[in-house]
Design a protein around this motif. Structure first.
Motif, PDB file in Angstrom:
ATOM      1  N   UNK A   1       0.818  -1.216   0.000  1.00 32.44           N
ATOM      2  CA  UNK A   1       0.000   0.000   0.000  1.00 32.44           C
ATOM      3  C   UNK A   1       0.852   1.267   0.000  1.00 32.44           C
ATOM      4  N   UNK A   2       2.178   1.116   0.075  1.00 29.47           N
ATOM      5  CA  UNK A   2       3.065   2.270   0.185  1.00 29.47           C
ATOM      6  C   UNK A   2       2.986   3.156  -1.056  1.00 29.47           C
ATOM      7  N   UNK A   3       2.835   4.454  -0.791  1.00 32.93           N
ATOM      8  CA  UNK A   3       2.796   5.409  -1.885  1.00 32.93           C
ATOM      9  C   UNK A   3       4.012   6.294  -1.938  1.00 32.93           C
ATOM     10  N   UNK A   4       4.923   6.077  -0.988  1.00 32.06           N
ATOM     11  CA  UNK A   4       6.144   6.887  -0.944  1.00 32.06           C
ATOM     12  C   UNK A   4       7.271   6.051  -0.367  1.00 32.06           C
ATOM     13  N   UNK A   5       8.474   6.564  -0.509  1.00 32.72           N
ATOM     14  CA  UNK A   5       9.647   5.859   0.003  1.00 32.72           C
ATOM     15  C   UNK A   5       9.601   5.752   1.524  1.00 32.72           C
ATOM     16  N   UNK A   6       9.128   6.816   2.189  1.00 34.25           N
ATOM     17  CA  UNK A   6       9.068   6.806   3.653  1.00 34.25           C
ATOM     18  C   UNK A   6       8.107   5.730   4.162  1.00 34.25           C
ATOM     19  N   UNK A   7       6.959   5.588   3.516  1.00 32.52           N
ATOM     20  CA  UNK A   7       6.005   4.554   3.928  1.00 32.52           C
ATOM     21  C   UNK A   7       6.610   3.166   3.737  1.00 32.52           C
ATOM     22  N   UNK A   8       7.289   2.963   2.629  1.00 31.56           N
ATOM     23  CA  UNK A   8       7.889   1.658   2.369  1.00 31.56           C
ATOM     24  C   UNK A   8       8.991   1.352   3.377  1.00 31.56           C
ATOM     25  N   UNK A   9       9.771   2.361   3.755  1.00 36.47           N
ATOM     26  CA  UNK A   9      10.801   2.180   4.782  1.00 36.47           C
ATOM     27  C   UNK A   9      10.173   1.698   6.078  1.00 36.47           C
ATOM     28  N   UNK A  10       9.055   2.328   6.487  1.00 35.63           N
ATOM     29  CA  UNK A  10       8.387   1.955   7.737  1.00 35.63           C
ATOM     30  C   UNK A  10       7.915   0.508   7.701  1.00 35.63           C
ATOM     31  N   UNK A  11       7.220   0.129   6.634  1.00 33.17           N
ATOM     32  CA  UNK A  11       6.680  -1.225   6.584  1.00 33.17           C
ATOM     33  C   UNK A  11       7.766  -2.276   6.397  1.00 33.17           C
ATOM     34  N   UNK A  12       8.852  -1.928   5.727  1.00 33.78           N
ATOM     35  CA  UNK A  12       9.952  -2.883   5.614  1.00 33.78           C
ATOM     36  C   UNK A  12      10.637  -3.094   6.959  1.00 33.78           C
ATOM     37  N   UNK A  13      10.669  -2.049   7.790  1.00 32.75           N
ATOM     38  CA  UNK A  13      11.223  -2.213   9.133  1.00 32.75           C
ATOM     39  C   UNK A  13      10.361  -3.175   9.953  1.00 32.75           C
ATOM     40  N   UNK A  14       9.031  -3.006   9.882  1.00 38.23           N
ATOM     41  CA  UNK A  14       8.132  -3.912  10.619  1.00 38.23           C
ATOM     42  C   UNK A  14       8.270  -5.337  10.080  1.00 38.23           C
ATOM     43  N   UNK A  15       8.375  -5.479   8.771  1.00 34.28           N
ATOM     44  CA  UNK A  15       8.605  -6.802   8.178  1.00 34.28           C
ATOM     45  C   UNK A  15       9.869  -7.424   8.760  1.00 34.28           C
ATOM     46  N   UNK A  16      10.903  -6.603   8.883  1.00 33.95           N
ATOM     47  CA  UNK A  16      12.168  -7.086   9.426  1.00 33.95           C
ATOM     48  C   UNK A  16      12.064  -7.565  10.858  1.00 33.95           C
ATOM     49  N   UNK A  17      11.210  -6.944  11.660  1.00 37.43           N
ATOM     50  CA  UNK A  17      11.022  -7.401  13.038  1.00 37.43           C
ATOM     51  C   UNK A  17      10.582  -8.865  13.064  1.00 37.43           C
ATOM     52  N   UNK A  18       9.612  -9.197  12.214  1.00 40.34           N
ATOM     53  CA  UNK A  18       9.151 -10.584  12.151  1.00 40.34           C
ATOM     54  C   UNK A  18      10.187 -11.517  11.570  1.00 40.34           C
ATOM     55  N   UNK A  19      10.870 -11.062  10.503  1.00 31.46           N
ATOM     56  CA  UNK A  19      11.910 -11.890   9.885  1.00 31.46           C
ATOM     57  C   UNK A  19      13.031 -12.185  10.868  1.00 31.46           C
ATOM     58  N   UNK A  20      13.451 -11.163  11.613  1.00 30.65           N
ATOM     59  CA  UNK A  20      14.554 -11.343  12.558  1.00 30.65           C
ATOM     60  C   UNK A  20      14.215 -12.263  13.703  1.00 30.65           C
ATOM     61  N   UNK A  21      12.960 -12.261  14.125  1.00 27.57           N
ATOM     62  CA  UNK A  21      12.544 -13.152  15.205  1.00 27.57           C
ATOM     63  C   UNK A  21      12.361 -14.583  14.719  1.00 27.57           C
ATOM     64  N   UNK A  22      11.856 -14.750  13.503  1.00 32.16           N
ATOM     65  CA  UNK A  22      11.497 -16.084  13.015  1.00 32.16           C
ATOM     66  C   UNK A  22      12.702 -16.976  12.776  1.00 32.16           C
ATOM     67  N   UNK A  23      13.741 -16.442  12.156  1.00 32.65           N
ATOM     68  CA  UNK A  23      14.854 -17.290  11.740  1.00 32.65           C
ATOM     69  C   UNK A  23      15.561 -17.987  12.892  1.00 32.65           C
ATOM     70  N   UNK A  24      16.014 -17.278  13.940  1.00 36.38           N
ATOM     71  CA  UNK A  24      16.699 -17.989  15.029  1.00 36.38           C
ATOM     72  C   UNK A  24      15.790 -18.946  15.783  1.00 36.38           C
ATOM     73  N   UNK A  25      14.500 -18.628  15.872  1.00 33.70           N
ATOM     74  CA  UNK A  25      13.581 -19.541  16.548  1.00 33.70           C
ATOM     75  C   UNK A  25      13.411 -20.831  15.750  1.00 33.70           C
ATOM     76  N   UNK A  26      13.317 -20.726  14.430  1.00 36.35           N
ATOM     77  CA  UNK A  26      13.198 -21.922  13.595  1.00 36.35           C
ATOM     78  C   UNK A  26      14.442 -22.784  13.700  1.00 36.35           C
ATOM     79  N   UNK A  27      15.611 -22.154  13.679  1.00 39.85           N
ATOM     80  CA  UNK A  27      16.870 -22.890  13.817  1.00 39.85           C
ATOM     81  C   UNK A  27      16.938 -23.593  15.164  1.00 39.85           C
ATOM     82  N   UNK A  28      16.584 -22.873  16.218  1.00 41.88           N
ATOM     83  CA  UNK A  28      16.649 -23.437  17.567  1.00 41.88           C
ATOM     84  C   UNK A  28      15.694 -24.615  17.721  1.00 41.88           C
ATOM     85  N   UNK A  29      14.450 -24.449  17.273  1.00 41.32           N
ATOM     86  CA  UNK A  29      13.460 -25.514  17.418  1.00 41.32           C
ATOM     87  C   UNK A  29      13.883 -26.768  16.671  1.00 41.32           C
TER      88      UNK A  29
END
Length: 464
Positions: A109-137
């Motif tokens: 839904x991003x219409x500007x670079x700033x909006x895309x930066x914000x949502x990519x940061x939130x995406x990264x929060x989930x990505x960063x949490x998921x990978x080490x948990x999957x490896x550990x499990x």
């Protein structure tokens, strides 16, 4: 000894039984998490040329959006490790996968670079949490003799996901635009998270260390083998134990920063960070660098996709790590990586050699990098494993945040194609040196007098 008093060593039980369908399920789900993690992480690099064209921005302006998810990755991994060692793996992992799926959809839904930066940061929060948990499990359900190869095999999902993103982007963007890539990267994780909620178990090793009810532990182990019988007490024989007496009883951050682990932890962070610099500098900027070198945009995407594809070689590294000194195996990999990355910069004028060197360089680099979580998981005991793996990925991703800015700065200083790749070969040498220090400081030997850690004995009560 009566059944009521009998104690069962959980890791020994896993080691003694055939790798079950239930364990394959855990492995497969963890593999899919890592694959989608790789797809969503790399997606921004594949859509970057389209952003330049649609929004009319200069290349240096891309650095924040390329780094946004990587910054989120670091924050997510730092936060999730201690929580996972305290509250478990399953529900945090499921929530992390759902988060990066929803955020990826919102990015469209991003219409500007700033909006895309914000949502990519939130995406990264989930990505960063998921990978080490999957490896550990996955590592905590693996037999000791096969842990490195299984963990490494599972982690091949990341480069495969990144490569898949490139191939799909080359086909999807001309037909449906760059937003379609992010839409796909949102829907698939949400579907997987719903499946995980019902199908994925909690780590049995975590249940034992936290003193969970005996019947709950036995129910999980019964899905591995019916030979569990009526055991009513469970112990956990660690293959990795606290190295000095003062570290006994510590967990999470306190353990990985304790005097017997701190040097090894710091070297893991440095090693992983240097590999990340290479990976994200190339995966985010290579489509643009190749286009500037004269390739057509679609050809540049396809050639870039070959770079992460070679990570399937991590399975071979896992076999070597199970048989030889794992630090030395990966150290050699980083030295070869440095040579290969340098070589890529020397063949820009020849498409055939460029394809070969991108694939070979990617195979060595990604094989080496994707072996690092297995190395970290083997270094820490259960009480600090999730934190140790997560913090290695989190702190190492400082390199991921810096990588796009590094290449942008090199371009600002008018470095040519060959010079950029020569600079990006240096982190490979630094990574090898860091592993040499880790190996010298922390020989991976289990003390002969190590005793298994025992969870509080909880009798199994009969069910009505």
């Amino acid at each position: 000894m009566t059944t009521q008093n009998r104690a069962l060593d959980v890791q020994q039980f896993i080691d003694d039984n055939k790798f079950s369908r239930f364990q394959w399920l855990v492995f497969a789900v963890s593999f899919l998490v890592i694959l989608l993690d790789g797809f969503d992480t790399a997606a921004i690099g594949y859509i970057a040329p389209s952003l330049l064209k649609e929004w009319g921005i200069a290349k240096p302006q891309l650095a924040p959006v390329l780094s946004a998810a990587l910054a989120g990755l670091a924050v997510g991994a730092v936060l999730i490790g201690p929580f996972a060692d305290r509250f478990g793996r399953k529900y945090l992992l499921t929530g992390a996968v759902a988060l990066f799926g929803v955020a990826s959809l919102a990015s469209t839904t991003s219409g500007s670079l700033d909006e895309l930066v914000l949502w990519r940061f939130v995406t990264g929060l989930g990505l960063g949490a998921a990978m080490p948990l999957a490896v550990t499990l996955a590592s905590e359900f693996a037999p000791t003799r096969r842990r490195a190869v299984l963990t490494s095999a599972m982690f091949t999902g990341f480069p495969l996901g990144a490569a898949l993103g490139g191939f799909l982007a080359a086909w999807m963007i001309p037909h449906w635009g760059w937003r379609s890539v992010l839409e796909l990267g949102g829907v698939l994780p949400i579907v997987l998270a719903l499946f995980m909620l019902f199908a994925l178990p909690e780590s049995v090793r975590y249940l034992v260390t936290r003193g969970a009810p005996g019947e709950r532990i036995r129910a999980v182990l019964a899905r591995i083998s019916a030979s569990i019988g009526n055991a009513d007490r469970f112990v956990l024989g660690e293959t990795v134990v606290a190295r000095v007496a003062n570290d006994q009883g510590k967990s999470g951050v306190a353990l990985i920063l304790s005097r017997s682990y701190v040097v090894g932890s710091a070297m893991l962070w440095l090693t992983y960070g240097m590999g990340i610099v290479i990976f994200y500098a190339l995966i985010n900027w290579m489509p643009i660098l190749l286009k500037d070198a004269g390739l057509e945009p679609q050809t540049a995407l396809l050639v870039t996709s070959l770079f992460p594809l070679g990570g399937v070689g991590a399975i071979a590294f896992g076999l070597l790590m199970d048989k030889f000194n794992a630090n030395r195996v990966i150290m050699i990999g980083y030295l070869i990586t440095a040579a290969c990355v340098y070589a890529i910069g020397q063949v820009a004028g020849n498409l055939g050699w460029l394809v070969v060197m991108v694939f070979v360089g990617g195979a060595v680099m990604n094989t080496t990098q994707t072996s690092m979580p297995a190395l970290a998981a083997a270094f820490y005991p259960t009480a600090g494993r999730a934190t140790g793996v997560a913090w290695m990925m989190a702190i190492g991703r400082i390199g991921a945040v810096a990588a796009p800015f590094l290449v942008a700065e090199l371009q600002r200083r008018h470095f040519d194609f060959a010079q950029i790749f020569a600079v990006l070969a240096i982190p490979g040498v630094i990574a090898a040196i860091a592993l040499f220090v880790k190996n010298a400081s922390h020989p991976e030997k289990v003390p002969a007098n190590a005793e298994p850690e025992e969870a509080p004995a909880v009798p199994v009560t009969s069910q009505p």
